[in-house]
Each structure stands twice: as C-alpha cells, then as structure tokens.
Design an enzyme around this catalytic site. Structure first.
Site, PDB file in Angstrom:
ATOM      1  N   PRO A  34      -4.119 -79.370  94.012  1.00 41.41           N
ATOM      2  CA  PRO A  34      -3.294 -79.335  95.222  1.00 41.41           C
ATOM      3  C   PRO A  34      -1.837 -78.994  94.928  1.00 41.41           C
ATOM      4  O   PRO A  34      -1.399 -78.999  93.773  1.00 41.41           O
ATOM      5  CB  PRO A  34      -3.425 -80.766  95.764  1.00 41.41           C
ATOM      6  CG  PRO A  34      -3.602 -81.594  94.527  1.00 41.41           C
ATOM      7  CD  PRO A  34      -4.422 -80.752  93.583  1.00 41.41           C
ATOM      8  N   GLN A  46      -2.993 -74.242  94.310  1.00 42.86           N
ATOM      9  CA  GLN A  46      -2.178 -74.045  95.509  1.00 42.86           C
ATOM     10  C   GLN A  46      -0.702 -74.171  95.141  1.00 42.86           C
ATOM     11  O   GLN A  46      -0.092 -75.216  95.349  1.00 42.86           O
ATOM     12  CB  GLN A  46      -2.555 -75.079  96.565  1.00 42.86           C
ATOM     13  CG  GLN A  46      -4.028 -75.027  96.952  1.00 42.86           C
ATOM     14  CD  GLN A  46      -4.423 -76.144  97.894  1.00 42.86           C
ATOM     15  OE1 GLN A  46      -3.866 -76.295  98.973  1.00 42.86           O
ATOM     16  NE2 GLN A  46      -5.397 -76.938  97.481  1.00 42.86           N
ATOM     17  N   LYS A  74       1.167 -69.946  73.833  1.00 42.54           N
ATOM     18  CA  LYS A  74       1.669 -68.942  74.782  1.00 42.54           C
ATOM     19  C   LYS A  74       2.105 -67.770  73.914  1.00 42.54           C
ATOM     20  O   LYS A  74       3.265 -67.672  73.515  1.00 42.54           O
ATOM     21  CB  LYS A  74       2.847 -69.514  75.576  1.00 42.54           C
ATOM     22  CG  LYS A  74       3.447 -68.551  76.599  1.00 42.54           C
ATOM     23  CD  LYS A  74       2.661 -68.519  77.876  1.00 42.54           C
ATOM     24  CE  LYS A  74       3.379 -67.674  78.922  1.00 42.54           C
ATOM     25  NZ  LYS A  74       2.623 -67.572  80.175  1.00 42.54           N
ATOM     26  N   ASP A  93       7.677 -72.195  80.117  1.00 41.43           N
ATOM     27  CA  ASP A  93       6.219 -72.384  80.128  1.00 41.43           C
ATOM     28  C   ASP A  93       5.739 -72.943  78.787  1.00 41.43           C
ATOM     29  O   ASP A  93       4.918 -73.864  78.737  1.00 41.43           O
ATOM     30  CB  ASP A  93       5.505 -71.062  80.416  1.00 41.43           C
ATOM     31  CG  ASP A  93       5.706 -70.588  81.842  1.00 41.43           C
ATOM     32  OD1 ASP A  93       6.217 -71.374  82.668  1.00 41.43           O
ATOM     33  OD2 ASP A  93       5.374 -69.425  82.134  1.00 41.43           O
TER      34      ASP A  93
END
Length: 222
Positions: free
Chosen positions: A203, A175, A38, A52
């Site tokens: 999902p 999602q 990152k 993160d």
C-alpha cells in the site's frame, strides 16, 4: 542454499527500492541473512552516495561496504548510459556480473540485485541491464507501479523477460502515489494475465515503513 533475484520495474519511479527493502525485511523476519546490490545508480550526492543504495544497506542484514552495494555510482539523475558517457566511464554487463557474483558468494541466504528504471534501460551503447540479469541467470521479481498504463507495461516486461530466457518468479503490486482509479479491476486483470504469482500488494504508506510493507509480502510463493 542462497537464492538471488533480479528486481526490475514496469517503469522508473514505481517503487523498486521501496519494495526491495520490504522484501529484504520480510526475508530477515523469516531468519534469512539478506544482502542487496544496486549495480548502477544515477543520481548521487556530493560524496558519491545514492539514496536507493543507502536504503538497501539499511534494510539488509549483511554488512557490506558501499562500493560492494553500488559499484557504479553516477552523479546526475539521468539515464545511466548518458550519465556514464558524460563521466567518461565504460559500463559493461560482464564486469557488473562479476561484482554481483562477489556479493552472491558472500554467504547471504536471500540476495536482491536491483535494476534501474525498467527492463531495457541501457548501460552502454550496446547493452542494457537485461544483459546483466541474463549473464547472472537469476530469476526476476517485477515491481508493478499501479497506475494508468500498468497492464500494458507489465505484460510487455513479462514477455521480454521470458524472451531473454529468464523466469519471472513473481510480481508485486505497488502503490507509490496512492490507490489508482479502478485499482481492484486492474489488479485482477494482472493476476489473470501475468504468468507468475502475485507476491503481495504494497500500500501507499505515509510515512514509508519497510517493516510494515513487509507484512504485505508472501515469500512462500517464491
């Protein structure tokens, strides 16, 4: 032979880190040694750690120091170039590229470099994270946050990636906030119009599990 991918998103808060962790888990399940970077993170705790980056470290198999995973850690959770300016720091794509190459040469088989926000997020007055991906000349994985407006954002991002001379290796429908209205129709439109394979549909999971999400990803298409 190791493979490196740059992970970008259609916007901020679309689940880049969650999907990156799922990709790392999916690769590890196939026996690959995994690593992640990152390069720039805005939004850190008092110890200078970004959530993160910590999630990526927990998901990958390589043992790297925090500074290798997140070399530029900026405290306020604002646009990176603004956070860097407030901290009196200069962020350069060429320096970030050198740090990323160090991890790319660490012996991992499957390496992810996760951006911040979308494709054109600035890191300085003159450069964006897209310049980092271009200097590294790596393929791109696009995380599409499945919500209203995602088709336009995804198509524009894919066009920008192509114009920057890079290959969109694949995209993932994520999602982050539950299933959107007309989800299936939006997904089919993206499958028809994006110039890359859909690597999976992740999902909305409560609680979140990178291992469960990994089962929704097909790395064979990369």
């Amino acid at each position: 032979m190791s493979r490196t991918f740059f992970v970008t998103g259609t916007d901020t808060e679309v689940g880049k880190t969650a999907v990156s962790c799922a990709l790392l888990r999916a690769a590890a399940a196939q026996g690959f040694k995994t690593a992640a970077v990152k390069p720039v993170a805005a939004g850190c705790d008092p110890s200078g750690h970004n959530e993160d980056a910590l999630q990526l470290m927990a998901a990958m198999t390589a043992e790297l120091d925090y500074a290798q995973v997140n070399p530029v850690a900026l405290e306020p959770a604002i646009a990176p170039h603004i956070a860097a300016a407030r901290a009196g720091k200069t962020v350069q794509a060429s320096r970030l590229a050198g740090l990323c190459r160090g991890v790319m040469l660490s012996g991992a088989d499957f390496i992810l470099i996760e951006g911040a926000g979308g494709w054109r997020v600035p890191i300085s007055p003159r450069e964006t994270l897209a310049d980092l991906a271009a200097q590294l000349q790596v393929e791109v994985i696009l995380v599409v946050g499945m919500r209203l407006g995602c088709i336009n954002h995804a198509l524009l991002t894919a066009e920008a990636i192509r114009r920057d001379g890079l290959k969109l290796a694949g995209w993932i429908a994520n999602q982050p906030a539950g299933e959107m209205n007309c989800y299936r129709e939006n997904l089919e439109t993206l499958q028809r119009m994006l110039p890359a394979p859909c690597l999976g549909e992740v999902p909305h999971l409560v609680p979140w599990s990178a291992d469960i999400a990994a089962g929704s990803i097909d790395l064979q298409q990369l």
